[in-house]
Design a protein around this motif. Structure first.
Motif, PDB file in Angstrom:
ATOM      1  N   CYS A  63      -2.012   3.022   4.381  1.00 42.00           N
ATOM      2  CA  CYS A  63      -2.723   1.895   4.713  1.00 42.00           C
ATOM      3  C   CYS A  63      -3.296   1.813   6.271  1.00 42.00           C
ATOM      4  CB  CYS A  63      -1.796   0.472   4.836  1.00 42.00           C
ATOM      5  SG  CYS A  63      -2.505  -0.855   4.820  1.00 42.00           S
ATOM      6  N   HIS A 110       1.054  -3.127   7.423  1.00 47.04           N
ATOM      7  CA  HIS A 110       0.209  -3.421   6.155  1.00 47.04           C
ATOM      8  C   HIS A 110      -1.035  -4.166   7.084  1.00 47.04           C
ATOM      9  CE1 HIS A 110      -1.809  -5.437   2.914  1.00 47.04           C
ATOM     10  NE2 HIS A 110      -1.368  -4.460   2.306  1.00 47.04           N
ATOM     11  N   CYS A 164       0.829  -1.286  -0.078  1.00 49.53           N
ATOM     12  CA  CYS A 164       0.027   0.198  -0.074  1.00 49.53           C
ATOM     13  C   CYS A 164       0.844   1.172   0.115  1.00 49.53           C
ATOM     14  CB  CYS A 164      -0.903   0.057   1.223  1.00 49.53           C
ATOM     15  SG  CYS A 164      -2.333  -1.343   1.203  1.00 49.53           S
ATOM     16  N   THR A 218      -3.448   1.865  -1.730  1.00 52.96           N
ATOM     17  CA  THR A 218      -4.529   1.585  -0.890  1.00 52.96           C
ATOM     18  C   THR A 218      -5.612   1.088  -1.345  1.00 52.96           C
ATOM     19  OG1 THR A 218      -5.263   3.888  -0.438  1.00 52.96           O
ATOM     20  CG2 THR A 218      -3.285   3.155   1.077  1.00 52.96           C
ATOM     21  N   CYS A 219      -6.353   0.440  -0.527  1.00 51.90           N
ATOM     22  CA  CYS A 219      -7.505  -0.126  -0.988  1.00 51.90           C
ATOM     23  C   CYS A 219      -8.482   0.603  -1.809  1.00 51.90           C
ATOM     24  CB  CYS A 219      -8.265  -0.844  -0.085  1.00 51.90           C
ATOM     25  SG  CYS A 219      -7.661  -2.441   0.724  1.00 51.90           S
ATOM     26  N   ALA A 244      -8.779   2.923   4.745  1.00 56.72           N
ATOM     27  CA  ALA A 244      -7.521   3.932   4.278  1.00 56.72           C
ATOM     28  C   ALA A 244      -8.333   5.007   3.276  1.00 56.72           C
ATOM     29  CB  ALA A 244      -6.639   3.083   3.285  1.00 56.72           C
TER      30      ALA A 244
HETATM   31 FE1  FES Z   1      -3.690  -1.432   2.867  1.00 54.63          FE
HETATM   32 FE2  FES Z   1      -6.207  -1.799   2.361  1.00 54.63          FE
HETATM   33  S1  FES Z   1      -4.705  -3.220   2.903  1.00 54.63           S
HETATM   34  S2  FES Z   1      -5.346  -0.229   2.726  1.00 54.63           S
END
Ligand code: FES
Length: 566
Positions: free
Chosen positions: A126, A89, A58, A198-199, A205
């Motif tokens: 993250c 993470h 991330c 990031t997701c 995040a």
């Molecule tokens: Fe890092 Fe979702 S795992 S933002």
């Protein structure tokens, strides 16, 4: 070498040798070993927090961001100095990233305080990293800019757009229900995370990126740019420029992170259908400044703040779509009547002035107008009742409307191991209308309050097509998850909260409209159960675990350590 008491630049926070002149002489001698000139060393120093780690994809664009921040700092006449802190993470932290958030906040706070810097750029992304950095920076109170790494790109599986991690859960649910086979789930696995960053949904995040921008501690328009875009790099450069400006103006976090700023952040959290985790993190950051976050106030705000951002898991789009739709300023323009426009931002201008400066906006379909919301109330509702005297949360915008008022029989799991052992057993006595209860995943119970609150639908029900059930725990769930899931039950079962006394077969009532979560068992019966089976709080003898268990607070205090709160 002058022995004056300047408290800036390289002369800040000198190492204690008993002789200030000698301390500075020595410091300069060492850093000159890296080739610096006196001219460079006379500039305002901007620290840049490097949280790059091969365990943290991330933050996989950290090197480019750091280079751009340095460029911005140097263009403005400052001296950039990068330094490392812990990186966390979500999927690489055992037992859970939340267990380490406070440690990262302590690392961040103490390294900002210990090393000479006039301002600092916090590069995080993250889930737990941005909260940890803001908690630490708020306590250190050195001028700071939050720079998020930005979201990952979306991928594609058989023509269907996918992104972490709402789609991770959706496809895994289909796999558990035997709707797709092991070959297909492996192919999906290749597509869910299409780049560093990031997701890509409105998980924790993305939520914290929006919260940081709404707080005014990140640059206006900075939350949404994906990690691999030129926009993200430009934001990094501008963050460096801003850091030099606030180093000179001494714009410390306490001037930005005010009670009004936190209200703005909560408004945004409600309107984006943001992660329930952000309530805990925002409470923890505010707690570092002595600002209480009142859950009753949050709930009242939720009743007048609709969800307007159409992102998964509450809606359909991804973070890169929000960026193309103009980013957070598009939402802030809609929310303007509900915001404290006089709150100061890191630019030195108010939020209101920044919204004005962002222009008039344009036609788009990601941020809805007030007249056509995704959900008529805020994404998060606060529940109370004898099961959660200190409160509990539900992400109502991502729950099944049919279950929002529901009474059912409790099917109880004593802890995460018990759940793993029995949830898929054919002999488990469970029906779709039951209420799944998981104990001992709170701040002390697990420990670290893992994201295990997203209890899986028992396999035998999943195979029958059951997609959602009422689920209750004292833990958290990922911001990317959806379902009728009651979280953060406070106080937690491991410290003797009422959740500890729930038994199989008890009746539980959830009524989200009435904000109620009740265990339909008499007080006398609960007292009898408590007497028969008293709770022994978890303890440890050494190390960080001891510090954690001795000091961690409950969800309503942000799960921060008690001695770190102001
Ligand atoms: Fe890092 Fe979702 S795992 S933002």
């Amino acid at each position: 070498m002058a022995d004056d008491k300047k408290d800036k630049g390289l002369e800040k926070g000198l190492t204690s040798y008993g002789d200030r002149g000698f301390s500075l002489f020595l410091r300069k001698a060492f850093i000159k070993g890296a080739g610096y000139t006196d001219d460079a060393l006379s500039r305002p120093v901007v620290g840049i927090v490097n949280t790059a780690s091969a365990f943290n994809p991330c933050h996989g664009n950290s090197a480019q961001l750091i280079e751009a921040v340095k460029r911005g700092v140097m263009l403005s006449g400052g001296l950039p100095v990068e330094f490392p802190t812990i990186s966390i993470h979500e999927s690489f932290a055992h037992p859970t990233s939340m267990y380490l958030r406070n440690l990262m906040s302590m690392d961040t706070e103490e390294m900002i305080r210990a090393q000479p810097m006039d301002a600092v750029v916090l590069i995080g992304g993250c889930d737990k990293t941005v909260p940890a950095q803001l908690m630490g920076a708020a306590s250190a109170n050195v001028p700071c800019v939050q720079l998020v790494t930005g979201s990952m790109l979306t991928g594609s599986h058989q023509g269907v757009r996918v992104g972490a991690c709402t789609d991770c859960r959706r496809y895994w649910g289909r796999y558990r229900a035997d709707e797709i086979d092991s070959d297909e789930i492996a192919r999906v696995n290749d597509q869910l995370v299409a780049s560093v960053g990031t997701c890509s949904v409105m998980g924790t995040a993305s939520t914290m990126a929006c919260v940081a921008e709404a707080l005014g501690i990140a640059l206006p328009g900075s939350a949404s740019a994906p990690a691999v875009t030129a926009d993200r790099i430009r934001i990094a450069e501008r963050s460096g420029v801003t850091a030099v400006a606030i180093a000179k103006s001494k714009l410390t976090p306490d001037k930005i992170l005010t009670a009004k700023a936190f209200e703005n952040a909560l408004r945004v959290l409600l309107a984006i259908g943001g992660s329930t985790n952000a309530v805990i993190h925002t409470t923890a950051i505010a707690g570092r400044l002595g600002i209480p976050i009142d859950l009753a106030r949050l709930d009242a705000m939720g009743r007048e703040t609709p969800v307007l951002v159409d992102l998964k898991p509450s809606g359909q789009h991804y973070m890169e779509d929000l960026h193309r739709a103009g980013g957070l300023p598009t939402l802030l323009r809609e929310l303007k009547p509900l915001l404290h426009l006089d709150a100061l931002t890191v630019t030195g201008r108010t939020l209101g002035a920044e919204i004005e400066a962002s222009g008039a906006g344009f036609a788009q379909d990601v941020v809805r107008p007030f007249s056509n919301p995704i959900y008529p109330q805020g994404g998060i509702a606060v529940l109370r009742g004898n099961l959660a005297p200190g409160g509990a949360l539900i992400k109502q915008s991502a729950a099944d409307p049919k279950l929002m008022r529901h009474e059912g029989r409790a099917v109880v799991f004593e802890n995460a191991e018990d759940l793993a052992r029995r949830v898929d057993a054919d002999e488990l006595d469970v029906k779709a209308e039951d209420v799944l209860v998981l104990k001992n995943i709170g701040p002390k119970g697990a420990p670290g309050m893992p994201e295990a609150g997203y209890l899986p639908i028992p396999k035998k029900l999943a195979r029958q097509g059951v997609k959602d059930m009422v689920r209750i725990s004292d833990g958290r769930m990922s911001g990317t998850a959806a379902g009728t899931i009651v979280l953060h039950v406070t106080p937690e079962s491991a410290v003797g909260g009422p959740l500890a006394w729930v038994q199989n077969g008890d009746r539980i009532r959830l009524d989200v409209a009435a904000r109620e979560i009740s265990l339909l068992v008499s007080d006398a019966e609960l007292a009898k159960r408590e007497l028969a089976r008293p709770v022994a709080e978890p303890r440890a003898h050494r190390g960080y675990l001891k510090l954690f268990l001795d000091s961690v607070t409950q969800a309503d205090k942000g799960v921060d350590f008690d001695f770190l709160r102001k």
